[in-house]
Write an enzyme that holds these catalytic residues in place. Structure first.
Site, PDB file in Angstrom:
ATOM      1  N   LYS A   8       0.828  -1.215   0.000  1.00 15.76           N
ATOM      2  CA  LYS A   8       0.000   0.000   0.000  1.00 15.76           C
ATOM      3  C   LYS A   8       0.866   1.272   0.000  1.00 15.76           C
ATOM      4  CE  LYS A   8      -4.019  -2.154   0.126  1.00 15.76           C
ATOM      5  NZ  LYS A   8      -3.753  -3.546   0.501  1.00 15.76           N
TER       6      LYS A   8
HETATM    7  C1  PLP Z   1      -9.757  -3.019  -1.069  1.00 15.37           C
HETATM    8  C2  PLP Z   1      -9.123  -3.666   0.117  1.00 15.37           C
HETATM    9  N1  PLP Z   1      -9.795  -3.703   1.273  1.00 15.37           N
HETATM   10  C3  PLP Z   1      -9.269  -4.271   2.381  1.00 15.37           C
HETATM   11  C4  PLP Z   1      -8.021  -4.845   2.377  1.00 15.37           C
HETATM   12  C5  PLP Z   1      -7.498  -5.522   3.615  1.00 15.37           C
HETATM   13  O1  PLP Z   1      -6.370  -4.897   4.112  1.00 15.37           O
HETATM   14  P1  PLP Z   1      -5.305  -5.730   4.984  1.00 15.37           P
HETATM   15  O2  PLP Z   1      -4.521  -6.580   4.061  1.00 15.37           O
HETATM   16  O3  PLP Z   1      -4.467  -4.648   5.625  1.00 15.37           O
HETATM   17  O4  PLP Z   1      -6.063  -6.500   6.003  1.00 15.37           O
HETATM   18  C6  PLP Z   1      -7.282  -4.835   1.201  1.00 15.37           C
HETATM   19  C7  PLP Z   1      -5.942  -5.450   1.177  1.00 15.37           C
HETATM   20  O5  PLP Z   1      -5.362  -5.771   0.214  1.00 15.37           O
HETATM   21  C8  PLP Z   1      -7.851  -4.235   0.039  1.00 15.37           C
HETATM   22  O6  PLP Z   1      -7.181  -4.232  -1.122  1.00 15.37           O
END
Ligand code: PLP
Length: 396
Positions: free
Chosen positions: A195
């Site tokens: 990210k």
């Molecule tokens: C659109 C979206 N929402 C939520 C998440 C979840 O984030 P995390 O991996 O930090 O739990 C991601 C992760 O790739 C994502 O791309």
């Protein structure tokens, strides 16, 4: 056996260029080391410091830091009181966690289709799926382009719904000059290494609603009203668990890294945009490669650079193009398999093909090319060279 590069010749790159990667410098390492030498490595002062800096940056009143973007989505669903029987509208073209958070709370995700040009949630489809059980809409800023928040806000207000932004792709983006993080009732971010900024794993929710913020602070700490540091300050051992919560806490080690990374965000977003412009210019010569449309009222944060392949112009499937690019050393990916097609959703909620035809058709054609700020100009050129080589080989 590894697939050979086209014509069995030399691949463009010897080592695989990933589609995304963190950038940690000595300054980041030094700030983390300072925390490691300090008395508080979790529930300490760095949490509030990171939250305050983040809230200020995105123009929100409150920010609550948690252990992942998924935990942040879960906390958001808890804050707004999602429970069995409630429906939450979610776009089909997203990562599974955008919908899973509804299920964590016993609610039902209702999948809606996306706009064919941007692959963002289609407000017309949102309207069509509202029922008396609908409680909220989760808008996903897919690839880093903000959704049409003014339109979504007016739909939400008219129907008494809460608007949640899954902005995990969009830190640093703007919509009509307003920063992502201040556009929905709750705005969710992820700090996974691919990210915009990273804390290893981590997440944040921003809101202007003090009740939501308070509920999420309790939720991330087992449903307990005070944390260990507050009790130490008060010289008290007493605490009460007022609701069922989780351990979704983030550490001071992670927040120190997050604070240090936050300083670099503007430059990194600019670099992401610069790389995307280079790709757009280079691929203009290939009508078989179609970058997603970017609306004029946004500044795109380019977490991902996704193109659609016009397969009618190619003598290859998407899978063959994918394999050929990987063989050239380009770490292409596919974002995403529409969530309603996953076995879990098919079995639990009876979803499946035909439910969201635009997302399903897009899925057959999309491919994600590497894009991250640390890519050198040579890396960018390697991607362009490999795409040119593969597409010209398979062009009809
Ligand atoms: C659109 C979206 N929402 C939520 C998440 C979840 O984030 P995390 O991996 O930090 O739990 C991601 C992760 O790739 C994502 O791309």
């Amino acid at each position: 056996m590894e697939k050979l590069a086209i014509e069995g010749g030399m691949p463009v790159r010897k080592t695989l260029l990933p589609y995304g990667r963190q950038w940690i410098d000595e300054e980041d390492i030094e700030t983390v080391v300072q925390v490691l030498r300090s008395p508080w490595i979790t529930t300490g002062p760095k949490i509030a410091e990171f939250e305050e800096a983040f809230a200020k940056l995105v123009g929100a009143k409150y920010a609550v830091a948690v252990s992942s973007g998924t935990a942040a989505l879960h906390a958001a669903m808890y804050a707004i009181g999602i429970k069995p029987g409630d429906e939450v509208i979610v776009p089909a073209m997203t990562f599974a966690a955008s919908a899973n958070c509804v299920v964590f709370q016993g609610g039902t995700p209702v999948f809606v289709d996306v706009d064919p040009e941007t692959l963002l949630i289609d407000p017309k489809q949102v309207k069509a799926k509202i029922t008396p059980r609908t409680k909220a809409v989760i808008a996903v800023d897919y690839t880093g382009q903000p959704c049409d928040y003014d339109v979504l806000r007016s739909i939400a207000d008219r129907h008494g719904l809460i608007l949640v932004a899954d902005a995990c792709h969009a830190l640093g983006a703007t919509y009509k000059g307003r920063l992502v993080g201040s556009l929905a009732d709750l705005n969710v971010f992820s700090f996974h290494p691919v990210k915009h900024i990273t804390t290893g794993e981590g997440g944040m929710i921003t809101t202007d609603n003090p009740d939501f913020a308070e509920r999420m602070r309790i939720f991330r700490n087992h449903g307990i009203t005070t944390d260990y540091r507050q009790r130490e300050k008060q010289g008290s051992w007493f605490y009460e668990m007022v609701d069922l919560g989780y351990n979704y806490r983030i550490t001071d080690i992670q927040c120190a890294l997050g604070l240090s990374q936050l300083n670099k965000l503007p430059g990194w977003v600019k670099r992401r945009q610069e790389i995307a412009q280079k790709y757009n210019a280079a691929f203009a010569e290939f009508p078989a490669i179609r970058p997603l449309k970017v609306r004029a009222d946004v500044s795109h944060a380019y977490h991902l650079y996704v193109v659609r392949l016009d397969l009618s112009q190619l003598r290859a499937t998407r899978a063959e193009i994918f394999t050929a690019l990987r063989a050239e050393g380009i770490g292409v990916n596919v974002h995403y398999i529409p969530v309603h097609l996953h076995p879990f959703y098919r079995e639990r909620f009876g979803t499946g093909p035909g439910l969201c035809p635009v997302a399903e058709a897009a899925y057959e054609e999309i491919i994600t090319l590497p894009l991250f700020p640390r890519m050198s100009d040579n890396d960018v050129e390697d991607v362009i060279t490999a795409v040119r080589k593969v597409v010209s080989t398979y062009q009809k």
